[in-house]
Design an enzyme around this catalytic site. Structure first.
Site, short mmCIF file in Angstrom:
data_model
loop_
_atom_site.label_atom_id
_atom_site.label_comp_id
_atom_site.label_asym_id
_atom_site.label_seq_id
_atom_site.Cartn_x
_atom_site.Cartn_y
_atom_site.Cartn_z
N TYR A 46 3.61 -1.46 -20.81
CA TYR A 46 3.95 -2.82 -20.36
C TYR A 46 5.47 -2.94 -20.26
CZ TYR A 46 0.74 -6.60 -19.43
OH TYR A 46 -0.12 -7.44 -18.80
N GLU A 48 7.24 -5.95 -18.65
CA GLU A 48 7.61 -7.21 -17.97
C GLU A 48 9.12 -7.39 -17.99
OE1 GLU A 48 5.48 -10.34 -19.87
OE2 GLU A 48 3.78 -10.20 -18.50
N ASP A 192 9.29 -7.62 8.17
CA ASP A 192 8.25 -6.91 7.42
C ASP A 192 8.06 -5.56 8.09
OD1 ASP A 192 5.92 -5.82 6.49
OD2 ASP A 192 4.77 -7.70 6.55
N THR A 219 5.47 -2.15 2.77
CA THR A 219 4.58 -1.39 1.90
C THR A 219 5.23 -0.03 1.72
OG1 THR A 219 3.38 -0.51 3.81
CG2 THR A 219 2.48 -2.49 2.78
N LYS A 222 2.36 3.55 3.98
CA LYS A 222 1.98 3.86 5.36
C LYS A 222 2.87 5.00 5.86
CE LYS A 222 1.04 -1.10 5.91
NZ LYS A 222 -0.33 -1.40 5.62
N ARG A 228 0.34 3.36 -2.98
CA ARG A 228 0.00 2.01 -2.52
C ARG A 228 0.90 1.00 -3.23
NH1 ARG A 228 -3.71 0.52 0.62
NH2 ARG A 228 -4.03 2.72 0.98
C1 LIG Z 1 2.94 -5.67 8.65
C2 LIG Z 1 2.17 -5.65 7.37
N1 LIG Z 1 2.59 -6.39 6.33
C3 LIG Z 1 1.93 -6.42 5.17
C4 LIG Z 1 0.80 -5.67 4.97
C5 LIG Z 1 0.03 -5.83 3.69
O1 LIG Z 1 0.07 -4.76 2.86
P1 LIG Z 1 -0.97 -4.63 1.66
O2 LIG Z 1 -2.27 -4.22 2.24
O3 LIG Z 1 -0.33 -3.61 0.77
O4 LIG Z 1 -1.04 -5.98 1.00
C6 LIG Z 1 0.31 -4.86 6.00
C7 LIG Z 1 -0.89 -4.06 5.79
O5 LIG Z 1 -1.62 -3.67 6.62
C8 LIG Z 1 1.01 -4.87 7.25
O6 LIG Z 1 0.56 -4.16 8.29
#
Ligand SMILES: Cc1ncc(COP(=O)(O)O)c(C=O)c1O
Length: 384
Positions: A46, A48, A192, A219, A222, A228
């Protein structure tokens, strides 16, 4: 493993991953080292809080791990500040919104059918329930982003936050144009980069941090080929402080230290020059796959790709729904996902398209010739 049920299922999944042609654009195969860290005893701890400011004793080792992850991540993206604790991409986005916005604020993102993500304001998600969400679309003519149109929508909506970066957009994003739009309407800008993070790290796609975006979320699993999880970056100190408190205690409890260690390993791997060679191959493979499909008169959205993924209109090309095409290909050991195409008349559960990505099979060593053969195979299978 004493639990034979789970052991058996993990082995079956391993066999599936070893044998199927994996084209899901958001998946990849991590290294043994990333797996080792993810499965390590760090899961017991843990922690935090943040390095050197934890709520628990015994964090001397995990502190060093998290600091390494942060430093490597900053180097990878040339960022001033980084948070490596978000449990996923969605968690990263929610924490980022919560850092900048009050509930009820207006957010503007690409619609789901044009390639946006659920967490960019889709009505049934927290992002669409807590915030007033609005959408822009890709251009009806060529399915590229149309920055003049986006500006007009932004001037009309007057959003507090604009989101760029997508789940199914095959072309390069012009972050400079997005910054100009956000400045014109006085909005924060969030990029994002969940899908294209690996390409950006390899400097094969523009880096949004070079164009003054306020926050970058991503993320790590990918194109970046890590465990993950999620991350948040910014170059702005005042925003970083808000991000940290928005991640913990704002929206999460204890960080997943085993995953943070695995993120650190993935960043180490991504800093190696071989990662650039890998990402170049990912793009080359996606381009030849698109070109070869087009040679077969298959409709590829935007007529190609600049990145790791492409969208195929299977409705127009084969009179199949995305769902049907996905099921047929799976019978031939090819794993893809159905995907809406811009202005799709079908729901996301059925969809008119499929999305194909090259990161996973490129990790397995596939080159252009393999993807040319694959395009022929997909054509023959779906044509029947
Ligand atoms: C552009 C984008 N943002 C956020 C996410 C979300 O990621 P997670 O599945 O880890 O929550 C994805 C997942 O497919 C994505 O394609």
């Amino acid at each position: 493993m004493k639990d034979r049920d789970i052991e058996k299922l993990i082995l079956l999944e391993k066999k599936r991953q070893d044998n199927e042609i994996e084209l899901i654009a958001s998946e990849n195969f991590v290294s043994k080292d990333v797996l080792k860290a993810t499965g390590s005893i760090l899961t017991n701890k843990y922690a935090e809080g943040y390095p050197n400011a934890r709520y628990y004793e015994g964090c001397e080792n995990v502190d060093k791990i998290e600091i390494l992850a942060i430093e490597r991540l900053k180097k990878l993206f040339n960022a001033k500040y980084a948070n490596v604790q978000p449990h996923s991409g969605t968690q990263a986005n929610l924490a980022a919104y919560n850092a900048l916005l009050k509930p009820g604020a207006k957010i503007l993102g690409l619609s789901l059918s044009s390639g946006g993500h659920l967490s960019h304001g889709f009505k049934i998600t927290i992002s669409g329930i807590f915030y007033k969400s609005f959408t822009y679309e890709v251009d009806k003519k060529d399915n590229y982003l149309n920055y003049e149109e986006i500006l007009k929508i932004a001037q009309d909506v007057k959003p507090d936050l604009i989101i760029c970066g997508y789940s199914a957009y095959p072309r390069t994003i012009d972050f400079k144009k997005f910054r100009e739009i956000a400045d014109k309407v006085g909005a924060y800008l969030l990029a994002d980069i969940a899908h294209i993070a690996g390409l950006i790290a390899a400097k094969l796609h523009p880096n949004p941090l070079d164009f003054g975006v306020d926050i970058v979320t991503s993320t790590t699993h990918k194109t970046l080929r890590g465990p993950r999880g999620g991350i948040i970056l910014t170059n702005k100190k005042e925003i970083f402080e808000k991000i940290n408190s928005s991640v913990f205690p704002g929206s999460q409890g204890g960080p997943l230290m085993h995953v943070i260690a695995a993120k650190a390993v993935a960043f180490y791997e991504a800093l190696d020059p071989s990662f650039i060679i890998y990402q170049k191959q990912v793009i080359k493979n996606a381009k030849v796959l698109a070109d070869k499909l087009i040679e077969h008169n298959i409709k590829v959205i935007t007529n190609g790709t600049d990145n790791h993924l492409l969208l195929v209109d299977v409705k127009k090309s084969f009179n199949l729904t995305g769902l049907e095409a996905e099921k047929i290909l799976k019978k031939h050991n090819i794993t893809v996902n159905k995907n809406t195409i811009p202005f799709d008349k079908l729901s996301p559960k059925i969809a008119s398209g499929i999305r194909l990505g090259t990161p996973a099979m490129t990790t397995k060593g596939w080159k252009e010739q393999d993807f040319i053969k694959l395009a022929d195979q997909i054509y023959k299978i779906l044509q029947k």
